[in-house]
Write a protein that holds these residues in place. Sequence first.
Motif, PDB file in Angstrom:
ATOM      1  N   ASP A  57      -9.544 -37.911  24.154  1.00 39.64           N
ATOM      2  CA  ASP A  57      -8.304 -37.249  23.754  1.00 39.64           C
ATOM      3  C   ASP A  57      -8.364 -36.960  22.264  1.00 39.64           C
ATOM      4  O   ASP A  57      -8.889 -37.748  21.483  1.00 39.64           O
ATOM      5  CB  ASP A  57      -7.093 -38.146  24.040  1.00 39.64           C
ATOM      6  CG  ASP A  57      -6.941 -38.451  25.526  1.00 39.64           C
ATOM      7  OD1 ASP A  57      -7.638 -37.827  26.329  1.00 39.64           O
ATOM      8  OD2 ASP A  57      -6.122 -39.331  25.850  1.00 39.64           O
ATOM      9  N   GLY A  58      -7.831 -35.811  21.865  1.00 35.52           N
ATOM     10  CA  GLY A  58      -7.828 -35.433  20.453  1.00 35.52           C
ATOM     11  C   GLY A  58      -9.068 -34.692  20.005  1.00 35.52           C
ATOM     12  O   GLY A  58      -9.126 -34.195  18.885  1.00 35.52           O
ATOM     13  N   THR A  59     -10.078 -34.589  20.867  1.00 36.56           N
ATOM     14  CA  THR A  59     -11.278 -33.818  20.538  1.00 36.56           C
ATOM     15  C   THR A  59     -10.893 -32.350  20.405  1.00 36.56           C
ATOM     16  O   THR A  59     -10.078 -31.848  21.171  1.00 36.56           O
ATOM     17  CB  THR A  59     -12.338 -33.972  21.656  1.00 36.56           C
ATOM     18  OG1 THR A  59     -12.672 -35.342  21.787  1.00 36.56           O
ATOM     19  CG2 THR A  59     -13.591 -33.158  21.364  1.00 36.56           C
ATOM     20  N   LEU A  60     -11.469 -31.675  19.441  1.00 37.69           N
ATOM     21  CA  LEU A  60     -11.222 -30.245  19.293  1.00 37.69           C
ATOM     22  C   LEU A  60     -12.066 -29.478  20.306  1.00 37.69           C
ATOM     23  O   LEU A  60     -13.223 -29.837  20.567  1.00 37.69           O
ATOM     24  CB  LEU A  60     -11.571 -29.771  17.890  1.00 37.69           C
ATOM     25  CG  LEU A  60     -10.744 -30.299  16.738  1.00 37.69           C
ATOM     26  CD1 LEU A  60     -11.306 -29.775  15.414  1.00 37.69           C
ATOM     27  CD2 LEU A  60      -9.284 -29.895  16.885  1.00 37.69           C
ATOM     28  N   TYR A  61     -11.504 -28.405  20.830  1.00 37.32           N
ATOM     29  CA  TYR A  61     -12.278 -27.540  21.727  1.00 37.32           C
ATOM     30  C   TYR A  61     -13.493 -26.974  20.991  1.00 37.32           C
ATOM     31  O   TYR A  61     -14.520 -26.705  21.600  1.00 37.32           O
ATOM     32  CB  TYR A  61     -11.401 -26.410  22.284  1.00 37.32           C
ATOM     33  CG  TYR A  61     -10.449 -26.892  23.352  1.00 37.32           C
ATOM     34  CD1 TYR A  61     -10.883 -27.039  24.663  1.00 37.32           C
ATOM     35  CD2 TYR A  61      -9.132 -27.210  23.056  1.00 37.32           C
ATOM     36  CE1 TYR A  61     -10.014 -27.489  25.654  1.00 37.32           C
ATOM     37  CE2 TYR A  61      -8.259 -27.663  24.037  1.00 37.32           C
ATOM     38  CZ  TYR A  61      -8.710 -27.801  25.332  1.00 37.32           C
ATOM     39  OH  TYR A  61      -7.855 -28.251  26.311  1.00 37.32           O
ATOM     40  N   GLU A  82     -15.499 -28.581  19.091  1.00 32.23           N
ATOM     41  CA  GLU A  82     -16.603 -29.526  19.256  1.00 32.23           C
ATOM     42  C   GLU A  82     -17.314 -29.295  20.581  1.00 32.23           C
ATOM     43  O   GLU A  82     -18.550 -29.350  20.656  1.00 32.23           O
ATOM     44  CB  GLU A  82     -16.086 -30.960  19.168  1.00 32.23           C
ATOM     45  CG  GLU A  82     -15.531 -31.321  17.800  1.00 32.23           C
ATOM     46  CD  GLU A  82     -14.868 -32.681  17.783  1.00 32.23           C
ATOM     47  OE1 GLU A  82     -15.468 -33.652  18.312  1.00 32.23           O
ATOM     48  OE2 GLU A  82     -13.737 -32.777  17.251  1.00 32.23           O
ATOM     49  N   ARG A 107      -7.611 -26.088  18.637  1.00 33.10           N
ATOM     50  CA  ARG A 107      -6.644 -27.000  19.267  1.00 33.10           C
ATOM     51  C   ARG A 107      -7.316 -28.283  19.727  1.00 33.10           C
ATOM     52  O   ARG A 107      -8.483 -28.289  20.121  1.00 33.10           O
ATOM     53  CB  ARG A 107      -5.995 -26.332  20.476  1.00 33.10           C
ATOM     54  CG  ARG A 107      -4.952 -25.338  20.058  1.00 33.10           C
ATOM     55  CD  ARG A 107      -4.083 -24.852  21.166  1.00 33.10           C
ATOM     56  NE  ARG A 107      -3.558 -25.923  21.997  1.00 33.10           N
ATOM     57  CZ  ARG A 107      -3.051 -25.730  23.199  1.00 33.10           C
ATOM     58  NH1 ARG A 107      -3.002 -24.528  23.706  1.00 33.10           N
ATOM     59  NH2 ARG A 107      -2.585 -26.733  23.913  1.00 33.10           N
ATOM     60  N   GLU A 108      -6.532 -29.345  19.694  1.00 38.40           N
ATOM     61  CA  GLU A 108      -7.002 -30.629  20.207  1.00 38.40           C
ATOM     62  C   GLU A 108      -6.750 -30.711  21.708  1.00 38.40           C
ATOM     63  O   GLU A 108      -5.784 -30.156  22.213  1.00 38.40           O
ATOM     64  CB  GLU A 108      -6.257 -31.784  19.537  1.00 38.40           C
ATOM     65  CG  GLU A 108      -6.594 -31.968  18.086  1.00 38.40           C
ATOM     66  CD  GLU A 108      -5.873 -33.169  17.476  1.00 38.40           C
ATOM     67  OE1 GLU A 108      -5.113 -33.861  18.193  1.00 38.40           O
ATOM     68  OE2 GLU A 108      -6.096 -33.410  16.280  1.00 38.40           O
ATOM     69  N   ILE A 109      -7.613 -31.433  22.386  1.00 39.85           N
ATOM     70  CA  ILE A 109      -7.425 -31.672  23.807  1.00 39.85           C
ATOM     71  C   ILE A 109      -6.308 -32.694  23.957  1.00 39.85           C
ATOM     72  O   ILE A 109      -6.342 -33.766  23.359  1.00 39.85           O
ATOM     73  CB  ILE A 109      -8.734 -32.170  24.449  1.00 39.85           C
ATOM     74  CG1 ILE A 109      -9.775 -31.050  24.378  1.00 39.85           C
ATOM     75  CG2 ILE A 109      -8.492 -32.648  25.870  1.00 39.85           C
ATOM     76  CD1 ILE A 109     -11.162 -31.463  24.738  1.00 39.85           C
ATOM     77  N   ASN A 110      -5.301 -32.315  24.734  1.00 41.38           N
ATOM     78  CA  ASN A 110      -4.127 -33.146  24.930  1.00 41.38           C
ATOM     79  C   ASN A 110      -3.932 -33.364  26.429  1.00 41.38           C
ATOM     80  O   ASN A 110      -3.575 -32.436  27.144  1.00 41.38           O
ATOM     81  CB  ASN A 110      -2.899 -32.459  24.320  1.00 41.38           C
ATOM     82  CG  ASN A 110      -1.638 -33.263  24.468  1.00 41.38           C
ATOM     83  OD1 ASN A 110      -1.613 -34.309  25.109  1.00 41.38           O
ATOM     84  ND2 ASN A 110      -0.573 -32.763  23.873  1.00 41.38           N
TER      85      ASN A 110
END
Length: 179
Positions: A14-18, A20, A47-50
Amino acid sequence: MVFSYRNTTVEVADGTLYQELALKYRCDYDSEIMLARVDNRPVELGREINPEEFRGGKTAVLSFIPLSDREGHKTYERGAEMMFLRAMTHVFGKRIVKLKLEYGLGDGIFFSVGIRDDDGKISDAPLTDEKLDEVLATMRKYADGNEKFRRLSMPTEGAIELFRRHGMSDKVRLLHYRR
């Protein structure tokens, strides 16, 4: 968060950027990745993965939209347009009276520009090569600095005031009809 990517399961914190993930899977595409696609919805790479966006515990399907794709190319063009508008504002500041995207033709995008000269009169003379070089150098600085685009959400009244301050009367009129 668990994604299905090309018939494999990918687990992502969670919170990883797309962004990356785009870097990780870049080799699967023939050109630079411009957007992610999650369950067939385009998603900005910044955006971060949520996990709260994904309901029902269903595994989301992940893919990417490269520059060679029509949608990816349109994203690239829009980014270049925004960089140009920002660079023009940086170079000319409040002297800009009109800066409008007129139309696209092939790979060209045509703008009309109105700039006040030193006497305060609106000049319709073409921009000098020196000033255009300065705009281009400013755009290169943005790109080399890997500056990010930020999406802002605000109430309609705030957007109207922002556009009014920047002399974008067409957008002010348009937003008066927004619910």
